[in-house]
Design a protein around this motif. Structure first.
Motif, PDB file in Angstrom:
ATOM      1  N   SER A  48       0.800  -1.295   0.037  1.00 29.09           N
ATOM      2  CA  SER A  48      -0.039   0.077   0.135  1.00 29.09           C
ATOM      3  C   SER A  48       0.752   1.166   0.112  1.00 29.09           C
ATOM      4  O   SER A  48       1.718   1.377   0.598  1.00 29.09           O
ATOM      5  N   GLU A  49       0.374   2.165  -0.654  1.00 28.80           N
ATOM      6  CA  GLU A  49       1.094   3.514  -0.840  1.00 28.80           C
ATOM      7  C   GLU A  49       1.086   4.165   0.663  1.00 28.80           C
ATOM      8  O   GLU A  49       1.901   4.938   0.843  1.00 28.80           O
ATOM      9  N   GLN A  50       0.163   3.825   1.653  1.00 25.99           N
ATOM     10  CA  GLN A  50      -0.082   4.447   2.911  1.00 25.99           C
ATOM     11  C   GLN A  50       1.115   4.114   3.741  1.00 25.99           C
ATOM     12  O   GLN A  50       1.329   4.586   4.786  1.00 25.99           O
ATOM     13  N   GLY A  51       1.986   3.133   3.529  1.00 27.08           N
ATOM     14  CA  GLY A  51       3.030   2.417   4.097  1.00 27.08           C
ATOM     15  C   GLY A  51       3.095   1.226   4.968  1.00 27.08           C
ATOM     16  O   GLY A  51       4.040   0.922   5.445  1.00 27.08           O
ATOM     17  N   CYS A  52       1.667   0.905   4.812  1.00 27.01           N
ATOM     18  CA  CYS A  52       1.498  -0.629   5.728  1.00 27.01           C
ATOM     19  C   CYS A  52       0.289  -1.218   5.129  1.00 27.01           C
ATOM     20  O   CYS A  52      -0.713  -0.607   4.546  1.00 27.01           O
ATOM     21  N   GLU A  53       0.376  -2.451   5.006  1.00 24.08           N
ATOM     22  CA  GLU A  53      -0.890  -3.309   4.421  1.00 24.08           C
ATOM     23  C   GLU A  53      -1.800  -3.609   5.450  1.00 24.08           C
ATOM     24  O   GLU A  53      -1.634  -4.800   6.142  1.00 24.08           O
ATOM     25  N   ILE A  54      -2.708  -3.060   5.461  1.00 24.87           N
ATOM     26  CA  ILE A  54      -3.857  -3.248   6.748  1.00 24.87           C
ATOM     27  C   ILE A  54      -4.823  -4.349   6.405  1.00 24.87           C
ATOM     28  O   ILE A  54      -4.860  -4.882   5.425  1.00 24.87           O
ATOM     29  N   GLU A  55      -5.604  -4.589   7.363  1.00 23.09           N
ATOM     30  CA  GLU A  55      -6.626  -5.613   7.461  1.00 23.09           C
ATOM     31  C   GLU A  55      -7.559  -5.253   6.288  1.00 23.09           C
ATOM     32  O   GLU A  55      -7.989  -4.142   6.294  1.00 23.09           O
ATOM     33  N   GLU A  56      -7.822  -6.035   5.235  1.00 17.85           N
ATOM     34  CA  GLU A  56      -8.787  -5.982   4.107  1.00 17.85           C
ATOM     35  C   GLU A  56      -8.484  -4.607   3.565  1.00 17.85           C
ATOM     36  O   GLU A  56      -9.158  -3.737   3.101  1.00 17.85           O
ATOM     37  N   GLY A  57      -7.099  -4.395   3.184  1.00 18.38           N
ATOM     38  CA  GLY A  57      -6.923  -2.960   2.634  1.00 18.38           C
ATOM     39  C   GLY A  57      -7.033  -2.994   1.225  1.00 18.38           C
ATOM     40  O   GLY A  57      -6.843  -1.934   0.758  1.00 18.38           O
ATOM     41  N   ARG A  58      -7.111  -3.957   0.403  1.00 17.09           N
ATOM     42  CA  ARG A  58      -7.697  -3.816  -0.957  1.00 17.09           C
ATOM     43  C   ARG A  58      -9.012  -4.197  -0.781  1.00 17.09           C
ATOM     44  O   ARG A  58      -9.635  -5.186  -0.759  1.00 17.09           O
ATOM     45  N   SER A  59      -9.770  -3.044  -0.976  1.00 16.10           N
ATOM     46  CA  SER A  59     -11.448  -3.075  -0.824  1.00 16.10           C
ATOM     47  C   SER A  59     -11.969  -3.908  -1.697  1.00 16.10           C
ATOM     48  O   SER A  59     -13.106  -4.618  -1.776  1.00 16.10           O
ATOM     49  N   ALA A  61     -11.023  -6.650  -2.936  1.00 17.90           N
ATOM     50  CA  ALA A  61     -10.525  -8.076  -2.508  1.00 17.90           C
ATOM     51  C   ALA A  61     -11.524  -8.355  -1.527  1.00 17.90           C
ATOM     52  O   ALA A  61     -12.240  -9.430  -1.280  1.00 17.90           O
ATOM     53  N   SER A  62     -11.666  -7.676  -0.380  1.00 19.78           N
ATOM     54  CA  SER A  62     -12.396  -7.792   0.926  1.00 19.78           C
ATOM     55  C   SER A  62     -12.173  -9.048   1.327  1.00 19.78           C
ATOM     56  O   SER A  62     -13.047  -9.833   1.879  1.00 19.78           O
ATOM     57  N   ASN A  63     -11.115  -9.760   1.169  1.00 23.09           N
ATOM     58  CA  ASN A  63     -10.784 -11.129   1.974  1.00 23.09           C
ATOM     59  C   ASN A  63      -9.907 -10.767   3.070  1.00 23.09           C
ATOM     60  O   ASN A  63      -8.996  -9.794   3.081  1.00 23.09           O
ATOM     61  N   GLN A  64     -10.272 -11.397   4.221  1.00 18.69           N
ATOM     62  CA  GLN A  64      -9.427 -11.189   5.436  1.00 18.69           C
ATOM     63  C   GLN A  64      -8.001 -11.822   5.445  1.00 18.69           C
ATOM     64  O   GLN A  64      -6.891 -11.365   5.886  1.00 18.69           O
ATOM     65  N   GLN A  65      -7.840 -13.024   4.794  1.00 19.33           N
ATOM     66  CA  GLN A  65      -6.599 -13.586   4.292  1.00 19.33           C
ATOM     67  C   GLN A  65      -6.302 -12.991   2.878  1.00 19.33           C
ATOM     68  O   GLN A  65      -6.727 -13.462   1.893  1.00 19.33           O
ATOM     69  N   ASP A  66      -5.308 -12.218   2.780  1.00 13.41           N
ATOM     70  CA  ASP A  66      -5.085 -11.463   1.601  1.00 13.41           C
ATOM     71  C   ASP A  66      -3.404 -11.103   1.492  1.00 13.41           C
ATOM     72  O   ASP A  66      -3.275  -9.904   2.128  1.00 13.41           O
ATOM     73  N   GLY A  67      -2.585 -11.805   0.684  1.00 17.02           N
ATOM     74  CA  GLY A  67      -1.192 -11.365   0.788  1.00 17.02           C
ATOM     75  C   GLY A  67      -0.269 -12.498   1.395  1.00 17.02           C
ATOM     76  O   GLY A  67      -0.885 -13.616   1.760  1.00 17.02           O
ATOM     77  N   TRP A  68       0.804 -12.403   1.198  1.00 17.34           N
ATOM     78  CA  TRP A  68       2.080 -13.560   1.463  1.00 17.34           C
ATOM     79  C   TRP A  68       1.486 -14.742   0.791  1.00 17.34           C
ATOM     80  O   TRP A  68       1.518 -15.672   1.553  1.00 17.34           O
ATOM     81  N   ILE A  69       1.329 -14.729  -0.353  1.00 16.22           N
ATOM     82  CA  ILE A  69       1.087 -15.934  -1.018  1.00 16.22           C
ATOM     83  C   ILE A  69       2.095 -16.899  -1.455  1.00 16.22           C
ATOM     84  O   ILE A  69       2.950 -16.351  -2.229  1.00 16.22           O
ATOM     85  N   TRP A  70       2.168 -18.076  -1.005  1.00 20.53           N
ATOM     86  CA  TRP A  70       3.157 -19.058  -1.401  1.00 20.53           C
ATOM     87  C   TRP A  70       2.798 -20.392  -1.114  1.00 20.53           C
ATOM     88  O   TRP A  70       2.122 -20.623  -0.192  1.00 20.53           O
TER      89      TRP A  70
END
Length: 715
Positions: A48-59, A61-70
């Protein structure tokens, strides 16, 4: 000057300030944060441009588990629930001359940071242009990646440059670096440089030019939840980390290490391994009747798990963590301070401090958050608080314990907290902090092998859990790789660039693959891989179908079977033994073998007929995942319109067939994407223009010719 102390029950802010805050809230909240993906390796994450990836930060997507995909080529491998970033200091004088005993600005885990963090730059830079991947001349992609600048001299393969001013007067430059190098593609390095500029908003004016900052803390939180695919298999609470187990190394406490750690685990190459990490732990509230550690998959759950993927595969083998690579000792001593982070803790993920209503003028809230930052190293570590013996393979107690204070888990489980500080940062001075976020664990083949054995009864709970915990060795190897990369100043050996273009085209008797290259530097050849039906079926290993020389630029796949969708990717082979990453050239849309058009309307066939949608996998006409449930029209004219009606004459679907082949497919859906009901259907196939034989020029079909056929659909 007014002194605003933390022991004040009531404090007053001028009407002007209130109005400014309200306007900021209205203006900022109406503009959603911009996000960008880093997807150049096997670990994908958004930032995020805001400086941190907050909970459900991609509106969207609206998924609680979202990111660090491996691993990123498989579906629903998200491990991130939320992150938080706070900056705090003591005795802060703001632009109005008011003195705050504690001043804290926050973005995340739920607060959006509007009015506290002010983005000024946000761009994605790459060492080379993004390769183009085409299927039948149409772009195919999974994530929308837009490179804004190509710079072959950046240290990483791709890098996000993120600059943010803060209400506290510290300006942050965040370089987020991803590498597509084998062994280094499953971590992302973040380098932060904090400079006391005195700029407290997003314009160029310096509001606090001579404001020295004292007792500054930088505090990072990670709410981790391995992994999304198993959330509804094991239990909904795993989706927000109720069962997440947190452990640490290099954090100060003298705790026993009881589970077969290598002797050199706590230090490597002259550097302490300062890391916190998490994994999928035991969940007492599980909905399955077997031991859930590692997320064995025994049943389907649409859309996360297909029916064929219920062999017991371990669905949550990931170990996820963050390792500190560097933290300045002070503004005047830029050597690494091995005592940082000075706080390593585990914090209740749903406590009031993590809420969305951050107020940079509420002194009690700021004091409470500041106290979180300076708590030091928690003893015991979370994993040992849950299982004091350290025998984690025998865990039978839930991870969501409660010890009071910040360790009150409540319903939400715990988050990792890393605090760096305290620093004194005079006007114009800077502090640099570098860490890597990483994921590793058992590979997919081991997850299948061990999962089958566990489901069949060949492995006990304890043995299964022991094997899953062995994945920690892989995570620590990733940590060591990140240390090597950082200590080399990012000069590790690189593979050749991937192909600049990869084009997949279905033909009459083959699927043709063509590619171009950026350059031939370090290039030894190419490997081409293929998968049937799905590109992300975890039970299907990619098939190596061709190894090409460095001069080849085309390959024709004659072994493709009619009616099956194929997915391809190509990797460049380096003369140094390193290969480019598959993510650059993966096709995400199927290519089909297309037979030549028919020569007579009477030759048209509809198969299968009857079309049994609810048939088991073994009875489907086209087995293999996504491309299984479809009906085919064969030997049709190369240019025609197929209209499908119910028996009573209601139009269900219109298909424009224009590619010149004799094949077309229907997925048993209406114009509105609804699956059709059982019944008799009528296909009206009409030639839309004169069609000639490609070789002789003879007219095979004339515009207006038509054919009517009946077929049956059974659900």
């Amino acid at each position: 000057m007014r002194i605003i102390m933390s022991n004040n029950n009531v404090f007053h802010v001028s009407l002007k300030v209130v109005l400014v805050l309200l306007l900021l809230g209205i203006t900022q909240s109406s503009n959603a944060q911009r996000n960008k993906w880093l997807a150049a390796g096997s670990l994908h994450n958004w930032f995020s441009e805001q400086g941190c990836e907050i909970e459900e930060g991609r509106s969207a997507a609206s998924n609680q588990q979202d990111g660090w995909i491996w691993p990123a080529h498989l579906p629903y491998q998200d491990n991130q629930a939320a992150k938080g970033f706070w900056i705090g200091c003591k005795n802060f004088t703001d632009e109005r001359g008011d003195l705050y005993e504690y001043k804290v600005v926050t973005v995340g885990p739920r607060s959006q940071g509007f009015g506290e963090f002010f983005p000024t730059e946000f761009k994605l830079v790459s060492r080379f242009s993004l390769p183009r991947v085409l299927v039948d001349d149409s772009p195919t992609f999974q994530k929308n990646i837009e490179i804004e600048e190509v710079d072959p001299n950046i240290p990483a393969t791709m890098m996000i440059v993120n600059k943010v001013n803060t209400l506290i007067g510290l300006s942050m430059k965040r370089n987020i670096m991803q590498f597509s190098i084998p062994g280094h593609d499953n971590y992302i390095i973040q380098e932060y440089i904090f400079t006391n500029t005195g700029n407290i908003d997003d314009d160029d004016e310096i509001e606090l030019p001579n404001n020295d900052l004292t007792d500054v803390w930088f505090f990072y939180q990670y709410r981790l939840a391995p992994t999304q695919q198993t959330r509804y298999i094991i239990g909904n609470g795993t989706g927000w980390g109720m069962n997440t187990m947190i452990d640490a190394r290099g954090d100060g406490p003298d705790n026993p290490i009881n589970y077969n750690d290598p002797a050199d685990e706590s230090s490597y190459n002259g550097t302490d391994i300062r890391a916190q990490f998490a994994r999928h732990g035991y969940f007492p509230e599980k909905v399955v009747d077997y031991n859930n550690i590692g997320g064995p998959i025994w049943r389907p759950f649409a859309p996360y798990v297909a029916e064929y993927d219920t062999i017991g595969r371990l669905g949550a083998p990931q170990l996820v963590g963050v390792i500190t690579l560097h933290a300045d000792r002070s503004t005047s001593d830029n050597s690494d301070d091995p005592a940082q982070p000075a706080t390593t803790g585990w914090y209740g993920s749903d406590l009031p401090e993590t809420g969305p209503n951050s107020d940079p003028y509420n002194v009690k809230e700021m004091q409470s958050r500041y106290e979180w930052m300076e708590m030091g190293h928690f003893t015991p570590r979370h994993a040992y608080a849950v299982v004091p013996s350290g025998d984690f393979a025998d865990q039978s107690k839930g991870a969501n314990i409660s010890l009071g204070g910040a360790k009150s888990g409540g319903p939400g489980g715990f988050s990792i907290g890393n605090g760096y500080g305290p620093y004194n940062i005079a006007a114009g001075d800077s502090i640099r902090i570098v860490f890597a976020e990483a994921v590793n664990g058992l590979n997919t083949q081991k997850c299948i092998e061990y999962g089958r054995q566990y489901k069949s009864g060949a492995l006990s709970n304890y043995d299964k859990n022991t094997l899953i915990l062995s994945g920690k060795d892989s995570l620590f190897q990733t940590f060591r790789n990140a240390i090597d990369n950082f200590q080399s100043n990012y000069q590790i050996t690189r593979p050749p660039k991937p192909p600049s273009l990869f084009s997949v085209s279905g033909g009459g008797d083959r699927i043709s693959l063509e590619w171009e290259v950026f350059d031939t530097q370090n290039l030894a050849g190419f490997n081409i891989y293929r998968q049937r039906g799905e590109y992300d079926n975890p039970l299907q290993e990619p098939e190596l179908i061709h190894t090409a020389s460095s001069s080849e630029r085309r390959y024709d796949d004659f072994s493709a079977v009619r009616g099956v969708g194929y997915y391809y990717y190509i990797v460049a082979l380096g003369d140094n033994g390193l290969n480019s990453n598959r993510t650059f050239t993966q096709s995400y849309d199927p290519a089909f073998l297309k037979r030549p058009q028919g020569s007579n309307m009477d030759d048209i066939r509809i198969v299968p007929n009857p079309y049994i949608i609810s048939s088991s996998e073994g009875r489907l006409r086209y087995p293999g995942g996504r491309e299984a449930d479809k009906l085919a029209f064969f030997n049709i004219p190369g240019q025609c319109r197929i209209r499908i009606f119910t028996e009573t004459g209601e139009l269900v679907k219109t298909i424009e067939h224009t590619d010149g082949s004799g094949d077309e497919y229907w997925y048993a859906t209406t114009e509105y994407n609804q699956v059709v009901v059982s019944g008799i259907y009528i296909a009206h196939i009409e030639v839309t223009q004169d069609v000639q034989d490609n070789l002789t020029g003879e007219v095979l079909f004339r515009k207006g010719e038509s054919k009517i056929l009946k077929f049956v659909v059974v659900r």
